[in-house]
Design an enzyme around this catalytic site. Structure first.
Site, PDB file in Angstrom:
ATOM      1  N   SER A 130     -62.166 -29.682  25.028  1.00 38.24           N
ATOM      2  CA  SER A 130     -61.943 -30.923  25.775  1.00 38.24           C
ATOM      3  C   SER A 130     -61.360 -32.065  24.966  1.00 38.24           C
ATOM      4  O   SER A 130     -61.116 -33.147  25.502  1.00 38.24           O
ATOM      5  CB  SER A 130     -63.250 -31.387  26.427  1.00 38.24           C
ATOM      6  N   LYS A 133     -58.380 -33.641  26.509  1.00 37.41           N
ATOM      7  CA  LYS A 133     -58.406 -34.747  27.474  1.00 37.41           C
ATOM      8  C   LYS A 133     -57.928 -36.071  26.882  1.00 37.41           C
ATOM      9  O   LYS A 133     -57.576 -36.991  27.628  1.00 37.41           O
ATOM     10  CB  LYS A 133     -59.808 -34.905  28.066  1.00 37.41           C
ATOM     11  N   SER A 187     -66.318 -35.934  30.025  1.00 35.15           N
ATOM     12  CA  SER A 187     -65.535 -34.693  29.936  1.00 35.15           C
ATOM     13  C   SER A 187     -65.513 -33.927  31.254  1.00 35.15           C
ATOM     14  O   SER A 187     -65.635 -32.706  31.275  1.00 35.15           O
ATOM     15  CB  SER A 187     -66.087 -33.803  28.819  1.00 35.15           C
ATOM     16  N   LYS A 292     -64.072 -38.499  21.405  1.00 36.71           N
ATOM     17  CA  LYS A 292     -64.010 -37.423  22.400  1.00 36.71           C
ATOM     18  C   LYS A 292     -64.703 -36.192  21.830  1.00 36.71           C
ATOM     19  O   LYS A 292     -64.506 -35.843  20.663  1.00 36.71           O
ATOM     20  CB  LYS A 292     -62.562 -37.072  22.766  1.00 36.71           C
TER      21      LYS A 292
END
Length: 357
Positions: A130, A133, A187, A292
């Site tokens: 992820s 993203k 997420s 993140k």
């Protein structure tokens, strides 16, 4: 004559007992044969990965021992074998570093001076889960699309790659801004997919734009195939991801959404509470400007952050961390080291980086 009859009779009785014994033994043989087959069904790791982990002979012996126990006592359900990440398969965890990090890949650089404080396999190309993203969010923000535009989750946004769930049901409608917030903070996979799907030109155009942006930024070790990170074909290196973090940190919306501790959204008549996947954003000892997290089994636990430590703005990248909380532990180790050792040069701290492939 009588003696011959008695011998024949005894042989008949012996044969009868032998047949009876065989009949009683046969069900146990079948039960033993069925047990390894059942064990195979519980295994979710591909055969090649299991073979790489255990020699064939050892695996067979283990199955035999389980079957032998099953004849005497109730059988416990076999634990699901641990899935092996790409980094583990490549032997990256065998590379040591001065801080004994649990991540097989790491990079810490000074954002202002570009000084490398710590490096470990920083050019190894691995699935990034992820962390993808961040690129998704960067493109959505730069596109200057209407953030209040309503977007409805469709069946196309449902994960068919890993079969993961979501509280955003098909038919749920949120604004583009809310979807971006959930994608970066918690997420949310369906949110990220919907953002890419509704990009001008559709999903294919969005993925093409992701790769074009990576090339523009000089991320030569990066490739994207979809906007969520669920695919292990989304791959990059710590070196490239540090570049992405640096650029993403310049976007105020990405800074705000990625570091938000929590957020509530209204879906129909329901209020859903979402929390940040990185608990460090709630810690008063951390000053995080962008972050993140990411995880799929092929990537291990991943984390990127921009944070200020001991008066220095640092970019940290941790990939393929072995434990659930070890990526956060690695970040804490780096923070403690920087606070204690500042202003020591990082030139002597970096482990040998993997050669470019």
């Amino acid at each position: 004559m009588h003696a011959r009859f008695r011998i024949t009779s005894l042989l008949s009785h012996a044969l009868a007992f032998a047949v009876l014994g065989l009949a009683l033994a046969v069900p146990d043989v079948h039960a033993t044969q069925r047990k390894p087959a059942a064990a195979k069904k519980t295994a979710s790791v591909p055969a090649k990965r299991v073979a790489a982990k255990l020699p064939h002979k050892a695996s067979a012996n283990k199955a035999t021992r389980v079957s032998a126990r099953s004849a005497k006592a109730p059988v416990r359900m076999a634990a699901e074998p641990a899935r092996v990440s790409f980094g583990q398969l490549a032997g990256l965890h065998a590379v040591s570093d001065p801080l004994d990090l649990k991540s097989s890949v790491a990079l810490v650089i000074d954002q202002d001076t570009k000084e490398v404080l710590l490096s470990k396999n920083d050019h190894a190309v691995l699935p990034i889960a992820s962390l993808t993203k961040l690129m998704t969010g960067l493109l959505i923000s730069e596109a200057r699309l209407p953030m209040d535009e309503p977007i409805t989750i469709t069946q196309d946004d449902v994960d068919t790659e890993k079969g993961s769930g979501s509280r955003l049901t098909v038919g749920a409608t949120l604004s583009r801004a809310e979807l971006l917030h959930l994608a970066l903070m918690s997420s949310e996979n369906r949110a990220a997919h919907a953002l890419g799907r509704t990009y001008p030109g559709g999903l294919a155009a969005f993925v093409q734009r992701m790769n074009a942006k990576a090339k523009l930024l000089g991320m030569t070790e990066t490739r994207f195939v979809e906007p969520t990170g669920l695919s292990s074909n989304n791959q990059s290196s710590a070196h490239d991801l540090a570049t992405l973090v640096n650029v993403a940190h310049g976007d105020a919306l990405l800074r705000e959404f990625s570091t938000s501790p929590g957020h509530e959204v209204m879906v129909g008549k329901r209020v859903l509470q979402y929390n940040n996947t990185n608990r460090l954003v709630k810690s008063p000892s951390w000053d995080i400007g962008l972050q993140k997290t990411g995880y799929i089994s092929e990537a291990g636990r991943c984390l990127v952050m921009q944070a200020e430590i001991a008066g220095r703005k640092l970019i940290m990248v941790f990939l393929d961390s072995a434990g659930k909380f070890s990526r956060l532990g690695d970040a804490e180790r780096v923070r403690s080291w920087v606070e204690k050792m500042h202003p020591i040069s990082g030139a002597n701290m970096g482990a040998a980086a993997m050669p470019r492939s």
